[in-house]
Every structure is written in structure tokens, then in C-alpha cells.
Design a protein around this motif. Sequence first.
Motif, PDB file in Angstrom:
ATOM      1  N   LEU A 434       0.841  -1.198   0.000  1.00 20.12           N
ATOM      2  CA  LEU A 434       0.000   0.000   0.000  1.00 20.12           C
ATOM      3  C   LEU A 434       0.875   1.247   0.000  1.00 20.12           C
ATOM      4  O   LEU A 434       1.872   1.328   0.724  1.00 20.12           O
ATOM      5  CB  LEU A 434      -0.899  -0.027   1.248  1.00 20.12           C
ATOM      6  CG  LEU A 434      -1.960   1.061   1.384  1.00 20.12           C
ATOM      7  CD1 LEU A 434      -3.000   0.983   0.270  1.00 20.12           C
ATOM      8  CD2 LEU A 434      -2.643   0.959   2.757  1.00 20.12           C
ATOM      9  N   TRP A 435       0.482   2.219  -0.816  1.00 18.99           N
ATOM     10  CA  TRP A 435       1.206   3.493  -0.939  1.00 18.99           C
ATOM     11  C   TRP A 435       0.233   4.581  -0.498  1.00 18.99           C
ATOM     12  O   TRP A 435      -0.788   4.791  -1.140  1.00 18.99           O
ATOM     13  CB  TRP A 435       1.612   3.653  -2.398  1.00 18.99           C
ATOM     14  CG  TRP A 435       2.418   4.864  -2.760  1.00 18.99           C
ATOM     15  CD1 TRP A 435       3.024   5.763  -1.925  1.00 18.99           C
ATOM     16  CD2 TRP A 435       2.719   5.289  -4.102  1.00 18.99           C
ATOM     17  NE1 TRP A 435       3.681   6.724  -2.666  1.00 18.99           N
ATOM     18  CE2 TRP A 435       3.517   6.458  -3.995  1.00 18.99           C
ATOM     19  CE3 TRP A 435       2.406   4.793  -5.365  1.00 18.99           C
ATOM     20  CZ2 TRP A 435       3.990   7.142  -5.119  1.00 18.99           C
ATOM     21  CZ3 TRP A 435       2.872   5.477  -6.488  1.00 18.99           C
ATOM     22  CH2 TRP A 435       3.665   6.637  -6.365  1.00 18.99           C
ATOM     23  N   ILE A 436       0.548   5.237   0.604  1.00 20.53           N
ATOM     24  CA  ILE A 436      -0.341   6.266   1.160  1.00 20.53           C
ATOM     25  C   ILE A 436       0.281   7.641   0.927  1.00 20.53           C
ATOM     26  O   ILE A 436       1.428   7.876   1.328  1.00 20.53           O
ATOM     27  CB  ILE A 436      -0.574   6.028   2.667  1.00 20.53           C
ATOM     28  CG1 ILE A 436      -1.322   4.703   2.877  1.00 20.53           C
ATOM     29  CG2 ILE A 436      -1.352   7.185   3.286  1.00 20.53           C
ATOM     30  CD1 ILE A 436      -1.618   4.378   4.326  1.00 20.53           C
ATOM     31  N   VAL A 462       4.218   2.135   2.158  1.00 19.77           N
ATOM     32  CA  VAL A 462       4.963   3.363   1.863  1.00 19.77           C
ATOM     33  C   VAL A 462       4.088   4.545   2.238  1.00 19.77           C
ATOM     34  O   VAL A 462       2.909   4.585   1.883  1.00 19.77           O
ATOM     35  CB  VAL A 462       5.315   3.448   0.356  1.00 19.77           C
ATOM     36  CG1 VAL A 462       6.080   4.733   0.056  1.00 19.77           C
ATOM     37  CG2 VAL A 462       6.111   2.231  -0.072  1.00 19.77           C
ATOM     38  N   VAL A 463       4.637   5.505   2.976  1.00 16.37           N
ATOM     39  CA  VAL A 463       3.888   6.714   3.331  1.00 16.37           C
ATOM     40  C   VAL A 463       4.653   7.932   2.836  1.00 16.37           C
ATOM     41  O   VAL A 463       5.844   8.083   3.108  1.00 16.37           O
ATOM     42  CB  VAL A 463       3.652   6.801   4.861  1.00 16.37           C
ATOM     43  CG1 VAL A 463       2.983   8.128   5.214  1.00 16.37           C
ATOM     44  CG2 VAL A 463       2.794   5.633   5.334  1.00 16.37           C
ATOM     45  N   THR A 470       3.477  11.283  11.842  1.00 17.94           N
ATOM     46  CA  THR A 470       2.025  11.097  11.864  1.00 17.94           C
ATOM     47  C   THR A 470       1.714   9.667  12.323  1.00 17.94           C
ATOM     48  O   THR A 470       2.572   8.774  12.253  1.00 17.94           O
ATOM     49  CB  THR A 470       1.394  11.298  10.469  1.00 17.94           C
ATOM     50  OG1 THR A 470       1.746  10.175   9.647  1.00 17.94           O
ATOM     51  CG2 THR A 470       1.889  12.572   9.795  1.00 17.94           C
ATOM     52  N   ASP A 471       0.485   9.453  12.771  1.00 16.52           N
ATOM     53  CA  ASP A 471       0.120   8.114  13.251  1.00 16.52           C
ATOM     54  C   ASP A 471       0.307   7.069  12.164  1.00 16.52           C
ATOM     55  O   ASP A 471       0.628   5.914  12.441  1.00 16.52           O
ATOM     56  CB  ASP A 471      -1.332   8.110  13.740  1.00 16.52           C
ATOM     57  CG  ASP A 471      -1.488   8.954  14.991  1.00 16.52           C
ATOM     58  OD1 ASP A 471      -0.778   8.679  15.971  1.00 16.52           O
ATOM     59  OD2 ASP A 471      -2.288   9.905  14.970  1.00 16.52           O
ATOM     60  N   THR A 472       0.096   7.467  10.916  1.00 17.87           N
ATOM     61  CA  THR A 472       0.244   6.528   9.802  1.00 17.87           C
ATOM     62  C   THR A 472       1.720   6.333   9.443  1.00 17.87           C
ATOM     63  O   THR A 472       2.188   5.197   9.285  1.00 17.87           O
ATOM     64  CB  THR A 472      -0.542   7.021   8.579  1.00 17.87           C
ATOM     65  OG1 THR A 472      -1.874   7.320   8.987  1.00 17.87           O
ATOM     66  CG2 THR A 472      -0.553   5.986   7.471  1.00 17.87           C
ATOM     67  N   ALA A 476       5.058   3.022   8.839  1.00 17.27           N
ATOM     68  CA  ALA A 476       5.500   2.742   7.470  1.00 17.27           C
ATOM     69  C   ALA A 476       6.758   1.883   7.428  1.00 17.27           C
ATOM     70  O   ALA A 476       7.548   1.860   8.372  1.00 17.27           O
ATOM     71  CB  ALA A 476       5.773   4.061   6.756  1.00 17.27           C
ATOM     72  N   ASP A 477       6.944   1.195   6.300  1.00 16.19           N
ATOM     73  CA  ASP A 477       8.218   0.539   6.016  1.00 16.19           C
ATOM     74  C   ASP A 477       9.148   1.503   5.303  1.00 16.19           C
ATOM     75  O   ASP A 477      10.362   1.407   5.406  1.00 16.19           O
ATOM     76  CB  ASP A 477       7.984  -0.695   5.135  1.00 16.19           C
ATOM     77  CG  ASP A 477       7.111  -1.709   5.842  1.00 16.19           C
ATOM     78  OD1 ASP A 477       7.489  -2.128   6.950  1.00 16.19           O
ATOM     79  OD2 ASP A 477       6.026  -2.034   5.316  1.00 16.19           O
TER      80      ASP A 477
END
Length: 749
Positions: A434-436, A462-463, A470-472, A476-477
Amino acid sequence: MNTTPDHRSLLRQWDGPLTADLVRTPGQFGLGQVPARLKPDATTTLVCGYCSTGCGLQAHLQQGEAVNLTADPAYPVNLGMACPKGWEALAPLSAPDRALTPLLRNPKADILETVSWVRAMREFTTRFKAIQQAHGPHSIAFLSTGQICTEEMAFLGALFKFGMGGLHGDSNTRQCMATSHVAYKESFGFDAPPFTYADFEQSDVLVFIGANPCIAHPILWQRVLRNPHQPAIVVVDPRRTETAMNATLHLPIAPKSDLALLYGLAHALDRRGAVNARFIQESTSGFEEFARFVEDYTPERVCAASEIDRTDFDRCVEFIATGRRVSFWWTMGVNQGHEATRTAQAIINLALMTGSIGRPGTGANSITGQCNAMGSRLFANATSLLGGRDFQDMEHRVEVARILGMPEAVIPKQNSWAYDQILDGIERDEIRGLWIVGTNPAHSWIDQDRFNRIRKRLEFLVVQDLYPTTDTARQADLILPAAGWGEKEGTLINSERRIGLVKRIVRAPGEALDDFHIFQLVAAAWGCGDQFREWSSPAAVFQILKRLSAGRPFDFTGIEDYRHLEDAGGIQWPFPAPEGSVCGREGRRDSQRIMPLRERRLFGDGRFFTSDGRARFHFDPPRPVSEPANAEFPFVLLTGRGTSAQWHTGTRTGKSTILRQLYPEQIYMEINPEDARRLRITAGESVQVTSRRASILVSAHISPTIAAGQVFLPMHYEAVNRLTLAVFDPHSRQPSYKHCAVCISRLPN
Ligand SMILES: Nc1nc2c(c(=O)[nH]1)N[C@H]1C(S)=C(S)[C@@H](COP(=O)(O)OP(=O)(O)OC[C@H]3O[C@@H](n4cnc5c(=O)[nH]c(N)nc54)[C@H](O)[C@@H]3O)O[C@H]1N2
Ligand SMILES: Nc1nc2c(c(=O)[nH]1)N[C@H]1C(S)=C(S)[C@@H](COP(=O)(O)OP(=O)(O)OC[C@H]3O[C@@H](n4cnc5c(=O)[nH]c(N)nc54)[C@H](O)[C@@H]3O)O[C@H]1N2
Ligand code: SF4
Ligand SMILES: [Mo]
């Protein structure tokens, strides 16, 4: 073929002059004449990057960098006004926790470590490609945002789907505007909010439904206050909000009972003969069925269902029936509900049956949320193909392929899953990577614990954000450090369809890159750089977007370039090229270019975008809520915006020392004095709020603005969405953030 991403040359390229093109220096307009270093005291106007109002902010530059911001008196949106977030918009850029380099998780130590862009791109491509190889091309997905430039959104959607072979991608506009999008599309034939901000000033009756502009759109509220017609203002909201306190009439409706009330209003207006028969006949279809359908929604029945006084109901009918210019406005109290699309359409139906559309001061008007939710609705390439087209329509695919100069075969033939379906896909192990980009779902997604549980199933997250904190991002990796608003250029589209400019007025820190250039790096690293050769700069992509708009309802081929936008103070769509252009005829000519009128609304000719040109009435009977209050969970929990100084999950506004003084640091809950007395809760006391999903601690804010039996929590505090219930409108798949059952208990002493 495959160009190696050379981040150093890219960074060098971006070390050039700031606000390269569009800077006003005293006595000179400088396209192409701007000195490499800007003169002190230059100013330049750019559009604010928080809410969808789209105010023009003047940046005051010294040594080429912005040192201060003020509200632009000449910009047609805000007329010299700005809210606290706008005045303080530079503060988040210099926060100490900015991401300065890419960060990669070291799995052994489970910490994020600094890596080069080259390494970051290598990880990005090898890991996503490995997932695709093992589990199929559709096993990776993206979640994006309404808070980056249109050029960037279009790039992400095109890159992911046409370059990387992905299918599933959605954005946080699902949390926000999906309902308006679907409602307009079905009713008008296209997602086309009809209004212009002058309508706030020209109405003699304004009806706000589930909207609190005093807090969420303060500058739009200022436009209402400029209305010289002493308008009647009706506010439909369970809470006595700041907006409701300023209204002529407040209908404190029972939560999620809007549909019954709106059908009741339609019934009463029809009975009174307060309908525009000519407009109905010439410009709509389906009214007879609708009129028959609402026959049962008698005033007695809907006042009982919505728990409002009959006299208030009658006054509301009277205002609408006798108003000459009636406008209806809605926001999240409508869009975030279990029957949201039909509720929005029930508002549209009222405007259609009374002919309140296409004239000054009228309209069925959805106010947007994020600065570029409107750009996302047109160009995210998520559940609709670029430019509001249909992935499943071969003609549309052929057309887009031709415009982009790409083979038709690269365009998926299926629609993407919606946000919640992507999360379900992760839970079923069908989505593994997932890419955010530019959103913080670990805080903002409904039933957030589930999001955090599901995240653990991902093989690679990936963020891409300004902050690794941030909480997200913390989960992240790989973190890609993004430049923010003010550090990059591009366009945003505001609530009244005005395309405005964002400029680079500050240099991004460290190796942070604007999202646009991150997408360029990804394209090159992935091996599809050639496919995006024309996508060389935001300005170049703007020209591609123009081509994608040609002949569509939002055609803006008449906008020449960024400078044209700059000189016009933003331009509302549609603005087709002069040939056959309605707007061209309205506007004035300025040397070679057509300048639009300052404000323009849609549907003045009574023609809509449906195949027969008629707007449609859509309706369904109301349905019960999924989680009504009961003896065990006796309160209904409402959530929403708390103060004008807080933005969503607070990653930006929380960085301003000034803004932080304007809102409570700790989470607080509004509770009615009667309930507080009964439960022996005192002001400021720490109490426990429990839903079927979680239990959190909040401080009690005792206030008559919330009705007995309801409590309100501002969404800006992380714990709130641990309580909310994941229910979705079936048409728009937008989450129903504003209704679930909770109980309140005092702590044992
Ligand atoms: N300061 C600030 N401004 C913002 C934002 C921000 O975070 N901070 N966010 C921006 C974004 S993205 C958005 S989407 C907008 C949102 O703007 P708004 O929608 O105006 O804000 P909310 O507070 O979420 O919800 C509006 C009202 O809906 C009411 N409501 C709840 N349930 C119901 C119901 O069943 N029926 C009715 N009729 N009303 C109900 C709530 O009591 C609340 O007062 O704000 C934008 N502006
Ligand atoms: N309970 C409850 N929950 C809600 C709502 C509610 O009313 N009640 N409202 C919902 C609504 S309407 C919305 S819109 C969502 C908002 O929810 P989110 O989108 O999750 O909230 P933001 O805090 O705006 O997150 C944006 C993120 O993008 C980052 N960012 C900012 N600018 C840029 C940029 O230029 N590039 C990149 N790459 N990153 C950037 C910020 O640092 C931040 O981490 O919340 C939803 N959640
Ligand atoms: S009202 Fe919205 S656009 Fe205007 S300054 Fe405030 S946050 Fe920015
Ligand atoms: Mo939103």
C-alpha cells in the motif's frame, strides 16, 4: 529506455529561483523577467492549502523566501479576509519534525533509518514489483488525498494505473465528498456543484443542512454576513452550533433523520403550490413520481420522526415558499451518513421543484472540504477515469489513451475498489502493498482500530508525507519526504469550481521533494519514465489536463496557462476555448486572452448534463440507523470540526504555537447539562466514553449546545475514531462518521 533516477540532478534543478514565474515585484510583472533572486519586498499571491474555500494569500518575500502571509484584498474569493489557519500557513513548513530524507525501516531493529533517494526508489520498485509478481498486478494499492495539486493527483493516478499496472486506488475524498459526487452525477448527469460564492450574498433565504461554516468555512460565513438582503437563515443541525446560533431559525433535528424532514418539506411545498411548474416541466424528469412518493410524508409524521416542533417546520416551509432567491447548502452532516446520497438528492429535489437553481442566490450547493477535493473528483483517476470518465467505457479509454499518447491497453477496464473495499482486500490478503500519499488514515479512518489491525497484514507500506511523526507514517516501512503547500507549484480547485494557483514561496527542507517530482522519480525507477515524458513539470501537466477537459462539462481549454490564472484571480470551470464559448461571450478581452467574469454559476439555461438535458428526481424511503441508542449505550455520538484553528488530524495546525493556543490540547466531549447532572458529571471531569468497539477517556465540556441524549467529539483528536462504527452509504461508500451509540461513565475514585 529506463533512465536511472538521479536525485542529485533533480535536487539541483529544484534549487533554482523560488516562485519562478509569477511574482509581482514593485512596478513590474515578471514572467520571464524575474531576477534569479527575488527582490526584497516582492509579494505574490497563492491560494491557501487548507480548506476548499480557496482564499488568496499574499506572500511577502525577502531574499526570495516568504517571511509572512496576509489575506489578498484583490482575490475574488476572500476579499482581504483569512482565517487563523491561513494566516499561520507558513508555520507547519518550518516544524522541527519535517521529514528531511527518505526513511527505511530496518526490520531487525524495527526502526526507521535515513537512506538516499536512490536507495528509497530501489526499495520502492523492487518490493512492490516482487509483491505484484507473487500475487498479481492488482495486489498493490494506493490511498491518496484531496490536499495535493491537481497535476500531482493526475500524475499519481496515471502512473499507478497506466505505468505500474495497478488497479485499486482511492483517496480521502471518499471520507468527505463521495456522496456529493454521486448525488450530483445521478441528478445532474455530472458532478457539477452549480454555485458561485456571490450566491451567499444574493440569496434572501439560505438553508444550511449539516454544515457549520462558522467553524469549518469561516470566510464563506463572512460572505454570508455581507448579504445586504437581510436574509432568513435556516440551520438544520442536531447541535446548536455557532452557525445555528446566528440563524433566523434552527431546526435541532434528531441525528440522521434528515431524509424524512426533507421529504416532508417537499410534501408541504407541493401542497402549498409553491413549486415552479414551468421549470419542472422544461428542465426535469420524474417529478410526478416524486410528488406521489412524498404524499405520505405529512408534517405530523416528519415532525415526529425528526423530533422538531410543528411551528418551526411551518416557518421553514414559509421561508422557502415565499423566498425569491432560495439557496440550499450542505456539508458533512449530510455526506457522512448511512443514507447520505439520497439525503443530498432530497436537497437537490427541493431546489429543482422550486426552480431554485441557475439564478443568482439559488442552488443545491455542496460545500467542499479539502483545498483540492474538487481536483480529486475530476482527476484522481481512482474510481472514475481521468476527467470524470468511465473505465468500463471503451470509447472513454480510447479517448484518454489518444490524449495521453499511450496505448489503450495500459488503461484498466475495471473500476477500482473504494477505500473500505481496499481495506477489506488487505484483510483477505489480496492487497499486500500500500502506498499512502497525503492522508493519515491511522487517525482519520472510521473504526480506526480495524485499520491499525489490518495494516499489520501488509508486506510493504509506503507513506509519503511532510512528517515522519504522523500516526500513519510511524507504521511505514518506507517514508518518502514530501514538500508541502508553499514549497511547490500547481493548481487547486475550490468549492465554487475556481482553479487557483499554488506557488513555491519557500524552499523545502533537506531532501524533501514535491509530490510531483517524487512521482517522476518513481516513474523513472519503475521503468516507465518514457511513458510520462510529456509530464515534465506541473505546468506541462496542466496542458494535458486541459486536453482531458475538452468537450467535457468542465472544459477549461480557454485557460491558457498559469499566468492567465494568476491575472484573472483564478478561473471557474467551465471556461472553454473562445470558439463557441458561452463564457467567452460573457467575459472581456485582455490583449490576446479572454478574461472571465469574476463569478459564474451553472445551469442558467435550465439544461443539465444528462442525456436529455433534464435533471432527475431520485428518492428512496428512509432506513433505520445501524446502531440506535439503547439502554446499554444510551447516547448518540456525533463527531465533526471543533475549532477554526484545527485541521483534521492536526499534523499541520498542531505545529503552530499561535494556533495551539486557540484550541484545547486534550480531547473534550460536549455533553448536555441535564445529562451531566443526572450522571453527576462536573465540568472538566475526566470521563469514559465507550462504544461497542472501544473505550476512551475525555474531559467533559458541559454545554447546552448539544441536546440531551447526544454527545459530540471533535475529530481532531486521535482517539475519536476508535469509537466510530464502520457503516457506509451504499451508493457513495462514504463512511457514516456522525452516528453511533455510546455510554458514558465516571471513573471510580
Ligand atoms: N477548521 C477546520 N475547517 C475545516 C476542516 C477542519 O478540519 N478544520 N475540514 C474541512 C473538511 S475536509 C470538511 S469535509 C469540512 C466539513 O465541514 P462541516 O461539514 O461543516 O463540518 P462538520 O463539523 O464535520 O459537520 C457539520 C455539522 O454536521 C452536524 N451533524 C451531525 N449529524 C448530523 C445529522 O444527522 N444531520 C444534520 N443535518 N447535521 C448533522 C454536526 O453537528 C456538525 O455541526 O470542513 C473543512 N473545513
Ligand atoms: N470521526 C470523524 N472522522 C473523520 C471526519 C469526521 O467528521 N469525523 N471527517 C473525515 C473527513 S471529511 C476528512 S477529509 C478526513 C481527513 O483525514 P486525513 O486526510 O487523514 O487528515 P489530514 O490531517 O488532513 O491528513 C493529511 C496528511 O497529509 C499530509 N500532507 C499535507 N500536505 C501534503 C502534501 O502536499 N503532500 C503530502 N505527500 N502530504 C501532505 C499531512 O501532514 C497529513 O499527514 O477525515 C475524516 N475523518
Ligand atoms: S478559510 Fe480556508 S482557504 Fe481561507 S484562509 Fe482559512 S483555511 Fe485557508
Ligand atoms: Mo473532508
